[in-house]
Design a protein around this motif. Structure first.
Motif, PDB file in Angstrom:
ATOM      1  N   LEU A 233       2.222   0.864   5.874  1.00  0.00           N
ATOM      2  CA  LEU A 233       2.578  -0.404   5.224  1.00  0.00           C
ATOM      3  C   LEU A 233       2.911  -1.499   6.233  1.00  0.00           C
ATOM      4  O   LEU A 233       3.430  -2.550   5.836  1.00  0.00           O
TER       5      LEU A 233
ATOM      6  N   ASN B 155       6.151  -3.821   6.303  1.00  0.00           N
ATOM      7  CA  ASN B 155       6.887  -3.441   5.096  1.00  0.00           C
ATOM      8  C   ASN B 155       7.128  -1.933   5.014  1.00  0.00           C
ATOM      9  O   ASN B 155       7.594  -1.441   3.981  1.00  0.00           O
TER      10      ASN B 155
ATOM     11  N   ASP C 241       7.117   1.363  -6.092  1.00  0.00           N
ATOM     12  CA  ASP C 241       7.287   0.527  -7.290  1.00  0.00           C
ATOM     13  C   ASP C 241       7.771   1.335  -8.491  1.00  0.00           C
ATOM     14  O   ASP C 241       8.248   0.757  -9.474  1.00  0.00           O
TER      15      ASP C 241
ATOM     16  N   THR D 100       3.215  -3.195  -4.633  1.00  0.00           N
ATOM     17  CA  THR D 100       2.985  -2.691  -3.279  1.00  0.00           C
ATOM     18  C   THR D 100       1.564  -2.166  -3.146  1.00  0.00           C
ATOM     19  O   THR D 100       0.894  -2.367  -2.135  1.00  0.00           O
TER      20      THR D 100
END
Length: 936
Positions: free
Chosen positions: A636, A639, A700, A805
């Motif tokens: 990611l 992130n 999420d 995401t």
């Protein structure tokens, strides 16, 4: 809701009425051991289903008996069965106290017949009949008869339950791992696999199982994370004087027996890896990549159990039971491995093979201390070591395809994957039961730890492998080196630690009402980390002259230490130590996460008898859930480092109702609200890469915390004899914000977990029948048959598009629920004649599940479908004299094809499951085994 529960209590009380039936009570004692109480003996009114078991004090009671003359049967393992004729009178209590002995009885009216056990099918049917919730169990006796070797195989014989071939995933009513809970003696168990919420039931061998039960209807004493059911494993107890038995077994798999088996270098025959204390980088420098000889592919198993009791003053007794076993198995798979999304990315058609060597070592110690008639303590300690050593070769015919190949995309792509997984699990439980007047306290405390490791997975990728097969020394394959990690060493570690406890205080002020006030909770933490080291092939033109001797290449003499040296390769790591190079140096973990889950709950329920017919069990549970996960992953980018979580409190009501149509038939109803909590692996965005599949989590999911679930069950039961049953049940569920595994339409085809819609619905019907077809003159069953079948319909709405995401879209508005088979069936036929001291038992056992969705397709991708699989086993148990058994098993007689496909506009394409093996479209072969068992 409080007013509703109060109303139910008042209505229930209005049904309470006087009885015009009789009652049988008494106490069983052990004549051979100072007439101390004999617990868990069976008491049965012959010709009926009415019966009970004696409690820890040897006391028993059978109520609501119609007036008349009955034959009462008293039985316990190792003791002579006694039959006594008794007359039951209306509104009177008849008391019979029995002193049981292993020697012949002296009473003239006693008939010596046979014995039974508290883990017998009859005893479990009695328990099912009396249970306040919808529950089904399978005991050690039935496990032995059907040749079931572990808990996963046990639950797969229960109606509405199926097991995924090639893995230990269990589905109950079409709902998979995330919708189940697993407990042992009522205390929660940890997971042994980063990809699962529940522990592998394969790990629990039948040697340590007394019975396995599935509660499909919710009761407030269960954790609120309850959707499909709760699987509870009851560990074996010992109550007698002295007992020893031992077994040895051997066998083979028809696919594996003629193969030259290999396994990972550095692993042992017993399923252990001896280099955990060494830094992975040091392991790479010291040890090569080639697998080693695994010996003859003959399955071996052996084990022993011993039990002993010690008597003390004041009638206290300590009983000790210890058991240990080891089993291994060889399996060979050959089929297809394909990476296919919208187009083919990589394919090994009928040219992928895996050599799978697995072991399971089990040891359990059980201490049961009866302090006095009212107080008992029990300590249970279990250790399990399970290993899987799989060596895979992909593209063995030289025709493997890879669209990203550098030299040849149409043929010659080849990979080797050598992978060892080891799980060491420790379960420790302290349990207690205490009685005083109308009060009873039952409690338990557990500490579990799991070490699940994948040390030193070795993966090598080669191009132009067809040149290794042409016997031409002038043409040779070369390494595929698109990125540094196409040839790699991979290390993964998981540590789970969990504390859990339960407490139930029951108060029974009268025969018509019992109140339960309880607490249970757990706190668990999982720590995960992995690291990869890649081989960068510096000499890109290097030719591999012997593909079976890669150790001659990957050794220190060929390591390229500095620029300009003659080395063939360099070792790369992604996450280097600060200030150090990422080349030829040890590194830091590539991905890590720490997950925490804390659940604390209190509950209240009441068991209300209304007359002779009704039993109402209203209840409510207040549960607090706190879940968080801190992760640091590479996929990611900026992130990739974060901490997320949720906290909430839930009010969960339930109602269970039982109506006795007569003494042999029940009608049951259940309604409840429960929740489903995301698993760590569903949330952590770390991606696990196999040869052709990739699977990862989605943070999420914690945005909505949990899925709320509404459950309704209606069931009819007819126990038309002590060993026969017919039942039919209807069930329905609504799952709000369901979670599904979805194949995202991205460049990698990674499978992730998404909340795919607002709700999913499940409707189904279950049917079960067990029937004795032939009996002898002593009323013993010679021929019997059993069948259970489930049909269900599932449907869920799908969002058009999900953004977060990770993103995904769907081309359809609805679909079936992932993991749901519309049709399940289990059946068996048992033949058990008796010839003097020779008592053979032959069993034919069949099971089948229909096609189901393994993963939903996203965007224009079709679903991945797991084809239905029928299995047929033959078990032949031979008891010679009293203590010696010779048992034969022939498993997987039909030898069906295990296959996964992706639905496309051009037809079905064979693919692999992220939950299965590295090979698809293969046959497992038949397993033939012979066991010798002796009871001293």
């Amino acid at each position: 809701m409080r007013h509703i529960l109060l109303f139910i209590l008042l209505i229930s009380a209005s049904f309470i009425q006087g009885q015009s039936s009789g009652e049988l009570v008494g106490k069983l004692t052990d004549k051979d051991f100072n007439d101390e109480p004999l617990a868990f003996a069976n008491i049965l009114l012959k010709g009926t289903i009415k019966g009970t078991t004696s409690d820890l004090d040897g006391l028993y009671s059978i109520t609501n008996i119609e007036p008349g003359v009955y034959t009462v049967e008293y039985s316990f393992i190792g003791y002579e069965t006694q039959e006594i004729e008794v007359t039951i009178e209306a509104d009177k209590v008849t008391e019979i106290n029995i002193s049981m002995s292993a020697s012949a009885a002296s009473l003239d009216e006693v008939v010596i017949k046979t014995t039974t056990r508290r883990d017998s099918e009859v005893a479990l049917l009695l328990e099912q009949k009396k249970a306040v919730e919808i529950k089904q169990s399978i005991g050690a006796e039935e496990l032995s008869r059907k040749g079931v070797s572990d808990a996963a195989g046990a639950v797969a014989k229960i109606s509405g339950v199926s097991k995924q071939e090639g893995s230990s995933n269990v589905y109950v009513r079409g709902l998979g791992d995330r919708y189940l809970n697993t407990t042992m003696n009522g205390l929660s168990l940890p997971s042994n696999d980063v990809n699962k919420k529940n522990i592998d039931l394969d790990l629990f061998s039948s040697d340590i199982i007394e019975n396995v039960s599935i509660s499909k209807a919710y009761s407030t004493n269960f954790y609120g994370d309850f959707s499909a059911g709760n699987v509870d494993i009851s560990s074996k107890n010992f109550k007698g004087d002295f007992y020893v038995d031992a077994f040895v077994s051997s066998g083979f798999n028809t696919n594996a027996i003629d193969k030259n088996f290999v396994r990972s270098e550095g692993t042992g025959y017993w399923g252990y890896y001896g280099r955990y204390e060494h830094n992975p980088f040091a392991v790479i420098l010291s040890h090569g990549v080639d697998p080693v000889d695994a010996g003859s592919p003959i399955n071996i198993g052996y084990g022993a159990s011993i039990g002993k009791s010690f008597d003390f003053k004041n009638d206290s007794r300590l009983s000790i039971f210890i058991t240990g076993s080891f089993e291994n198995g060889f399996e060979y798979r050959k089929g297809t491995n394909t990476d296919f999304t919208l187009v083919e990315k990589k394919a090994y058609i009928d040219s992928a093979e895996e050599f799978d060597y697995g072991t399971t070592s089990t040891a359990m110690a059980n201490l049961n201390y009866r302090i006095d008639d009212n107080n008992t303590l029990k300590f249970n300690s279990l250790f399990i070591n399970s290993s899987s050593d799989v060596v895979g070769y992909f593209g063995i015919d030289g025709k493997g395809r890879n669209r990203d190949a550098i030299l040849n995309t149409d043929e010659g792509f080849y990979q080797m994957n050598v992978q060892f997984d080891q799980t060491r699990m420790f379960v420790n439980q302290l349990l207690g039961n205490h009685k005083s007047g109308d009060f009873e306290v039952d409690w338990g405390f557990g500490y579990n730890s799991v070490f699940s490791d994948q040390p030193d997975r070795r993966r090598v990728s080669i191009e132009n492998y067809q040149y290794a097969l042409d016997n031409d020394p002038l043409t040779n394959p070369t390494f595929y080196n698109n990125i540094d990690f196409d040839n790699q060493r991979y290390f993964q570690n998981i540590e789970d630690e969990e504390y859990n406890g339960r407490l139930n205080i029951s108060y029974e002020p009268s025969e018509t009402i019992k109140i339960n006030l309880g607490y249970n909770g757990k706190t668990k933490e999982r720590n995960f980390e992995n690291i990869r080291y890649g081989y960068e092939i510096v000499d890109t033109d290097y030719q591999i002259t012997d593909v079976n001797n890669l150790n001659s290449i990957f050794n220190l003499s060929n390591l390229n230490i500095s620029e300009g040296s003659d080395g063939i390769y360099q070792i790369k790591v992604i996450n280097s130590y600060p200030g150090q190079s990422n080349t030829n140096r040890p590194g830091l973990p590539e991905n890590t996460y720490t997950g925490n889950l804390d659940i604390y709950a209190g509950y209240l329920n009441a068991e209300i008898k209304a007359g002779e017919k009704w039993l109402f069990v209203p209840g409510v549970r207040l549960e607090s859930v706190n879940q968080k996960i801190a992760y640091d992953v590479i996929n990611l980018g900026n992130n990739g480092k974060a901490e997320i979580g949720f906290y909430d409190n839930f009010f969960l009501p339930s109602l269970n109702v039982k109506y006795a149509l007569n003494e042999d038939q029940n009608l049951r109803f259940s309604a409840s609200q429960t929740i489903s909590i995301p698993e760590f692996k569903e949330v952590a965005p770390f991606v696990y890469e196999n040869i052709s599949t990739r699977i990862g989590g989605n943070p999420d999911l914690l945005d909505k915390g949990v899925s709320k679930i509404f459950n309704i069950d209606l069931k009819y039961e007819w126990f038309f004899s002590s060993s026969e049953i017919f039942s039919v049940g209807l069930f329905a569920k609504q799952i709000n914000d369901p979670v599904n595994l979805v194949v995202a339409a991205d460049a990698t085809g990674t499978q992730r977990f998404f909340r795919t819609g607002d709700k999913a619905e499940v409707f189904g019907v279950e049917v079960e029948v067990r029937k004795d077809l032939l009996k002898n003159t002593d009323d013993d069953t010679i021929l019997s048959a059993g069948l259970n079948a489930t049909y269900m319909h599932t449907n869920q709405d799908l969002y058009d598009e999900i953004n977060g995401t990770f993103s995904v879209s769907f081309d359809s508005d609805e679909d079936e629920l992932q993991g749901a088979s519309p049709f399940l069936i289990n059946a068996d036929v048992s033949f058990s004649p008796t010839f003097n001291n020779y008592k053979p038992v032959a069993n034919l056992v069949f099971s089948y599940f229909s096609d189901r969705i393994d993963a939903l397709g996203g965007g224009q991708l079709g679903n991945i479908i797991e084809y239905g699989v029928p299995t047929l086993d033959f078990i032949w148990k031979n008891t010679i004299k009293e203590n010696f058994q010779v048992n034969l098993s022939l498993q997987n007689l039909l030898n069906p094809t295990i296959k996964y496909v992706r639905e496309t506009t051009l037809g079905e394409v064979v693919v692999n499951s992220a939950n299965g093996n590295g090979v698809s479209d293969y046959k497992r072969g038949m397993n033939i085994g012979l066991q010798l068992k002796y009871n001293f």
